[in-house]
Motif scaffolding. Structure first.
Motif, PDB file in Angstrom:
ATOM      1  N   LEU A 212       0.889  -1.153  -0.155  1.00 50.16           N
ATOM      2  CA  LEU A 212      -0.003   0.099  -0.115  1.00 50.16           C
ATOM      3  C   LEU A 212       0.832   1.347  -0.060  1.00 50.16           C
ATOM      4  CD1 LEU A 212      -2.911   1.369   0.014  1.00 50.16           C
ATOM      5  CD2 LEU A 212      -2.650   1.029   2.631  1.00 50.16           C
ATOM      6  N   PRO A 213       1.783   1.413   0.705  1.00 52.46           N
ATOM      7  CA  PRO A 213       2.647   2.537   1.011  1.00 52.46           C
ATOM      8  C   PRO A 213       3.357   2.741  -0.688  1.00 52.46           C
ATOM      9  CG  PRO A 213       2.958   1.423   2.802  1.00 52.46           C
ATOM     10  CD  PRO A 213       2.526   0.516   1.863  1.00 52.46           C
ATOM     11  N   GLU A 214       3.692   1.637  -1.243  1.00 49.66           N
ATOM     12  CA  GLU A 214       4.585   1.921  -2.629  1.00 49.66           C
ATOM     13  C   GLU A 214       3.414   2.235  -3.394  1.00 49.66           C
ATOM     14  OE1 GLU A 214       7.319  -0.959  -3.866  1.00 49.66           O
ATOM     15  OE2 GLU A 214       7.029  -2.062  -2.045  1.00 49.66           O
ATOM     16  N   ARG A 215       2.340   1.722  -3.573  1.00 48.33           N
ATOM     17  CA  ARG A 215       1.260   2.162  -4.302  1.00 48.33           C
ATOM     18  C   ARG A 215       0.992   3.426  -4.404  1.00 48.33           C
ATOM     19  NH1 ARG A 215      -4.955   0.834  -3.479  1.00 48.33           N
ATOM     20  NH2 ARG A 215      -4.450   2.800  -2.240  1.00 48.33           N
ATOM     21  N   TYR A 232      -5.892   6.974 -11.598  1.00 53.49           N
ATOM     22  CA  TYR A 232      -6.759   6.148 -10.821  1.00 53.49           C
ATOM     23  C   TYR A 232      -6.984   4.738 -11.627  1.00 53.49           C
ATOM     24  CZ  TYR A 232     -10.780   7.625 -13.556  1.00 53.49           C
ATOM     25  OH  TYR A 232     -11.912   7.639 -14.291  1.00 53.49           O
ATOM     26  N   LEU A 233      -7.148   4.856 -13.014  1.00 51.24           N
ATOM     27  CA  LEU A 233      -7.505   3.952 -13.797  1.00 51.24           C
ATOM     28  C   LEU A 233      -6.255   2.860 -13.678  1.00 51.24           C
ATOM     29  CD1 LEU A 233      -9.148   5.533 -16.765  1.00 51.24           C
ATOM     30  CD2 LEU A 233     -10.307   4.002 -14.829  1.00 51.24           C
ATOM     31  N   SER A 234      -5.193   3.270 -13.534  1.00 44.46           N
ATOM     32  CA  SER A 234      -3.842   2.542 -13.294  1.00 44.46           C
ATOM     33  C   SER A 234      -3.413   1.808 -11.805  1.00 44.46           C
ATOM     34  CB  SER A 234      -2.688   3.136 -14.071  1.00 44.46           C
ATOM     35  OG  SER A 234      -2.848   3.426 -15.262  1.00 44.46           O
ATOM     36  N   ALA A 235      -4.214   2.497 -10.989  1.00 44.01           N
ATOM     37  CA  ALA A 235      -4.144   2.373  -9.444  1.00 44.01           C
ATOM     38  C   ALA A 235      -5.117   1.506  -8.846  1.00 44.01           C
ATOM     39  CB  ALA A 235      -4.035   3.457  -8.676  1.00 44.01           C
ATOM     40  N   GLU A 285       1.933  -2.288 -12.057  1.00 44.28           N
ATOM     41  CA  GLU A 285       2.455  -3.671 -11.489  1.00 44.28           C
ATOM     42  C   GLU A 285       2.100  -3.805 -10.073  1.00 44.28           C
ATOM     43  OE1 GLU A 285       6.895  -5.325 -10.536  1.00 44.28           O
ATOM     44  OE2 GLU A 285       6.374  -4.594 -12.498  1.00 44.28           O
ATOM     45  N   ILE A 286       2.314  -2.610  -9.235  1.00 45.92           N
ATOM     46  CA  ILE A 286       2.266  -2.570  -7.800  1.00 45.92           C
ATOM     47  C   ILE A 286       0.819  -2.645  -7.475  1.00 45.92           C
ATOM     48  CG2 ILE A 286       2.445  -1.245  -5.708  1.00 45.92           C
ATOM     49  CD1 ILE A 286       5.101  -0.044  -6.878  1.00 45.92           C
ATOM     50  N   ALA A 287       0.080  -1.774  -8.243  1.00 46.78           N
ATOM     51  CA  ALA A 287      -1.416  -1.825  -8.045  1.00 46.78           C
ATOM     52  C   ALA A 287      -2.051  -3.333  -8.458  1.00 46.78           C
ATOM     53  CB  ALA A 287      -1.959  -0.808  -8.835  1.00 46.78           C
TER      54      ALA A 287
END
Length: 342
Positions: A212-215, A232-235, A285-287
């Motif tokens: 979560l912090p990375e995202r 937001y669409l990529s997150a 990727e992170i999301a």
């Protein structure tokens, strides 16, 4: 175990060495030439260190996993997971949605990943050299991209390519199906099923906490310092969730309006919002990894709670206290599972 290495200071000091070296060169052409030399030297050293660093980090992650292990190497959780996945031969699969192996050490042995003596000491030493060298390289590159740095210093935004937009519905569905399939074929006693389900819940919770912090850092870096649109669409979040992330970063009240877009870079820097390198490439990727962990968590909760109800009923008649001890939760949590409407 917490990291004793201040990687931010290490990188700052390494970059300062390059800055000091180049700032003494007054001729712009000579400075550019020397910056190119420093960049090329650093790239060669990075290439020579990378395989060793990755192998040691993968070994540490799989043989000696601990809470926030990644901080010892100056990287994020998702990055450490990618390195371990590559060492296991999982390729791109582990980059986004796959969980850790059930038995990481056994997976490492099967992949013939060596486990040297003083593993952590060696891994940290190489990681420090790698991060310092990257910082020197980046400082040299900054001199070769003076215009870009000037834009940042003036409070503007850098241009980025359109962001990748993962299909989060598929990511979530695949992750949930993975957990459900695992338990659908699990032939164990009810007590063991509960224990394993509780472990799956805990693992997914830990992954979410790490990611979560990375995202959010990547989201804020893109929102405040770049021209990216539709972040937001990529997150994997809603528009409202996207705004909440930005408000928290700027220290604004929950119902406050965001400042005008031209003012945001300067205000974000004043609030200490970091500029995340490669945020545009890493955020999707992170999301995806976060949403997969969230879906695994929800599916594991359903399985755990069903197992709780089985053991609390005839013929087992477990007490709330016994169940709570088994799943490592407070008795009030077990009470809510047994009485969801109360």
């Amino acid at each position: 175990m917490s990291s004793t290495v201040d990687y931010d200071k290490l990188r700052t000091d390494a970059a300062a060495e390059v800055e000091n070296e180049l700032s003494g060169i007054t001729d712009p052409f000579e400075r550019r030439s020397h910056a190119e030399e420093l960049r090329d030297q650093a790239n060669m050293e990075i290439a020579s260190l990378k395989d060793e660093r990755d192998q040691l980090i993968a070994a540490a992650a799989l043989y000696e996993p601990t809470d926030k292990l990644y901080e010892h190497f100056g990287i994020g959780y998702a990055h450490m997971k990618r390195i371990a996945g590559a060492a296991l031969g999982l390729g791109h699969e582990l980059r986004s949605v796959a969980p850790w192996p059930t038995d990481p050490a056994q997976a490492a042995r099967e992949a013939r990943i060596p486990r040297p003596d003083n593993l952590m000491d060696q891994a940290v030493a190489v990681a420090m050299r790698y991060e310092a060298t990257e910082a020197r390289r980046d400082a040299a590159v900054a001199h070769l991209a003076a215009a870009r740095q000037a834009v940042l210093t003036a409070g503007g935004r850098t241009k980025v390519a359109p962001l990748v937009r993962p299909d989060f519905d598929i990511v979530r569905q695949n992750a949930a199906n993975e957990i459900r399939a695992q338990f659908a074929t699990l032939a164990v006693a009810p007590e063991e099923r509960l224990r394993l389900a509780a472990e799956a819940v805990d693992q997914a919770e830990q992954e979410k906490a790490n990611l979560l912090p990375e995202r959010d850092e990547a989201v804020n870096s893109l929102a405040f310092y770049t021209t990216a649109r539709g972040i937001y669409l990529s997150a994997g979040v809603s528009r409202q969730g996207f705004v909440r992330i930005q408000r928290r970063a700027l220290g604004l009240p929950r119902d406050a309006k965001l400042p005008p877009r031209p003012q945001q870079p300067e205000l974000a820097r004043a609030a200490g919002v970091p500029l995340v390198k490669n945020a545009a490439e890493d955020l999707p990727e992170i999301a995806a990894a976060y949403e997969a962990a969230e879906a695994r968590h929800s599916a594991a909760l359903e399985i755990r709670d069903a197992a709780v109800r089985v053991l609390a009923a005839e013929p087992y008649n477990w007490t709330l206290t016994r169940v709570a001890e088994c799943i490592d939760r407070d008795v009030t949590v077990v009470h809510r599972i047994m009485n969801p409407r109360s």
